[in-house]
Design a protein around this motif. Structure first.
Motif, short mmCIF file in Angstrom:
data_model
loop_
_atom_site.label_atom_id
_atom_site.label_comp_id
_atom_site.label_asym_id
_atom_site.label_seq_id
_atom_site.Cartn_x
_atom_site.Cartn_y
_atom_site.Cartn_z
N MET A 30 0.99 -1.20 -0.06
CA MET A 30 -0.19 -0.18 -0.02
C MET A 30 0.91 1.01 -0.24
SD MET A 30 -3.32 -0.78 2.46
CE MET A 30 -3.74 1.03 2.29
N MET A 31 2.15 1.09 0.17
CA MET A 31 3.13 2.50 0.18
C MET A 31 3.15 2.73 -1.09
SD MET A 31 5.76 1.35 3.33
CE MET A 31 6.71 2.90 3.02
N TYR A 32 3.12 1.69 -2.22
CA TYR A 32 3.72 2.20 -3.64
C TYR A 32 2.47 2.49 -4.46
CZ TYR A 32 7.89 -0.24 -1.92
OH TYR A 32 8.97 -0.75 -1.20
N ALA A 33 2.78 3.31 -5.26
CA ALA A 33 2.05 3.92 -6.42
C ALA A 33 2.62 2.70 -7.38
CB ALA A 33 2.47 5.12 -7.05
N MET A 34 1.73 2.32 -8.17
CA MET A 34 2.05 1.24 -9.31
C MET A 34 1.72 1.85 -10.69
SD MET A 34 2.96 -1.24 -7.44
CE MET A 34 3.10 -2.41 -8.78
N GLY A 35 2.58 1.29 -11.63
CA GLY A 35 2.36 1.76 -12.95
C GLY A 35 2.79 0.39 -13.99
N TRP A 36 2.18 0.51 -15.15
CA TRP A 36 2.22 -0.56 -16.19
C TRP A 36 3.06 0.45 -17.41
CZ3 TRP A 36 1.81 -5.40 -16.17
CH2 TRP A 36 0.99 -6.18 -15.33
N PHE A 37 3.97 -0.10 -18.02
CA PHE A 37 4.89 0.30 -18.80
C PHE A 37 4.98 -0.77 -19.87
CE2 PHE A 37 6.89 4.29 -17.47
CZ PHE A 37 6.42 4.26 -16.09
N ARG A 38 5.32 -0.48 -21.10
CA ARG A 38 5.49 -1.35 -22.29
C ARG A 38 6.81 -1.16 -22.96
NH1 ARG A 38 0.06 -0.29 -25.78
NH2 ARG A 38 0.75 1.74 -26.71
N GLN A 39 7.20 -2.22 -23.68
CA GLN A 39 8.49 -1.83 -24.59
C GLN A 39 8.43 -2.77 -25.70
OE1 GLN A 39 12.22 -2.23 -22.85
NE2 GLN A 39 13.10 -0.86 -24.42
N ALA A 40 8.25 -2.08 -26.95
CA ALA A 40 8.29 -2.70 -28.20
C ALA A 40 9.84 -2.95 -28.77
CB ALA A 40 7.35 -2.07 -29.21
N PRO A 41 9.82 -3.88 -29.56
CA PRO A 41 11.28 -4.00 -30.20
C PRO A 41 11.82 -2.61 -30.85
CG PRO A 41 9.87 -5.89 -30.81
CD PRO A 41 9.05 -4.71 -30.00
N GLY A 42 12.91 -2.36 -30.48
CA GLY A 42 13.54 -1.03 -31.19
C GLY A 42 13.13 0.29 -30.49
N LYS A 43 12.06 0.00 -29.57
CA LYS A 43 11.68 1.32 -29.01
C LYS A 43 12.05 1.55 -27.83
CE LYS A 43 7.80 1.70 -32.08
NZ LYS A 43 6.26 2.05 -32.39
N GLU A 44 11.72 2.85 -27.02
CA GLU A 44 11.96 3.07 -25.58
C GLU A 44 10.84 2.41 -24.94
OE1 GLU A 44 14.95 6.72 -25.97
OE2 GLU A 44 13.10 7.04 -24.95
N ARG A 45 11.14 2.09 -23.55
CA ARG A 45 9.99 2.01 -22.65
C ARG A 45 9.00 3.07 -22.47
NH1 ARG A 45 11.53 -1.90 -17.58
NH2 ARG A 45 12.71 -2.90 -19.42
N GLU A 46 7.67 2.79 -22.59
CA GLU A 46 6.90 3.70 -22.47
C GLU A 46 5.84 3.55 -21.35
OE1 GLU A 46 4.80 4.47 -26.14
OE2 GLU A 46 3.68 2.64 -25.99
N PHE A 47 5.20 4.63 -20.82
CA PHE A 47 4.22 4.51 -19.83
C PHE A 47 2.74 4.29 -20.57
CE2 PHE A 47 1.67 5.73 -16.06
CZ PHE A 47 0.81 6.49 -16.64
N VAL A 48 2.14 3.16 -19.92
CA VAL A 48 0.66 2.76 -20.43
C VAL A 48 -0.21 3.49 -19.20
CG1 VAL A 48 -0.75 1.07 -20.73
CG2 VAL A 48 1.86 0.88 -21.45
N ALA A 49 -0.22 3.13 -17.89
CA ALA A 49 -0.86 3.54 -17.12
C ALA A 49 -0.50 3.47 -15.59
CB ALA A 49 -2.35 2.56 -16.99
N GLY A 50 -1.17 4.43 -14.56
CA GLY A 50 -0.50 4.38 -13.20
C GLY A 50 -1.69 4.57 -12.19
N ILE A 51 -1.55 4.19 -11.15
CA ILE A 51 -2.50 4.05 -10.05
C ILE A 51 -1.99 4.26 -8.84
CG2 ILE A 51 -2.32 1.72 -9.63
CD1 ILE A 51 -5.36 1.59 -9.30
N SER A 52 -2.55 5.35 -7.85
CA SER A 52 -2.12 5.66 -6.74
C SER A 52 -2.24 4.73 -5.92
CB SER A 52 -2.71 6.61 -6.18
OG SER A 52 -4.18 6.40 -5.89
N TRP A 53 -1.40 4.81 -4.47
CA TRP A 53 -1.43 3.58 -3.43
C TRP A 53 -2.75 3.30 -3.25
CZ3 TRP A 53 -3.75 4.02 1.32
CH2 TRP A 53 -4.16 5.46 1.76
N SER A 54 -3.94 4.35 -3.03
CA SER A 54 -5.20 3.78 -2.69
C SER A 54 -6.11 3.49 -3.61
CB SER A 54 -5.84 5.02 -1.92
OG SER A 54 -5.94 6.26 -3.04
N GLY A 55 -5.51 3.56 -4.83
CA GLY A 55 -6.36 3.13 -6.30
C GLY A 55 -7.63 4.28 -6.39
#
Length: 123
Positions: A30-55
């Protein structure tokens, strides 16, 4: 130390749906904000979605807004990403990440990363 393990990736046809999940091994999830990222071949890792500790607060990249939903279950130490209306350009390795800071779109903000799960969308 926080270990993150993703699951749920796979092959799906364009227009289909997929849910990826991440399990965290920590008593202080519960102390952590969480995120999803993605990385396609040959590309930089990019942000997809994030959520606060409480949701209570969620954030999305413009590329997935309206098609993705991030959620978390603090009782189960899990965070999930539901993706609908998938497109071939969604093909990537999807990573979950944990941050002790506020939710952020920046890779540098996140302290811990999972090993990733492959999502492939066929046309």
């Amino acid at each position: 130390q926080v270990q993150l393990v993703e699951s749920g990736g796979g092959l799906v046809q364009a227009g289909g749906s997929l849910r990826v999940s991440c399990a965290a091994s920590t008593r202080t999830f519960m102390m952590y904000a969480m995120g999803w990222f993605r990385q396609a071949p040959g590309k930089e890792r990019e942000f997809v979605a994030g959520i606060s500790w409480s949701g209570d607060s969620t954030y999305y990249a413009d590329s997935v807004k309206g098609r993705a939903t991030i959620s978390r279950d603090n009782a189960k130490n899990t965070v999930s990403l539901q993706m609908n209306s998938l497109k071939p350009e969604d093909t990537a390795v999807y990573y979950c990440a944990a941050s002790l800071s506020s939710p952020s779109r920046s890779v540098a903000t996140y302290d811990y990363w999972g090993q990733g799960t492959q999502v492939t969308v066929s046309s």
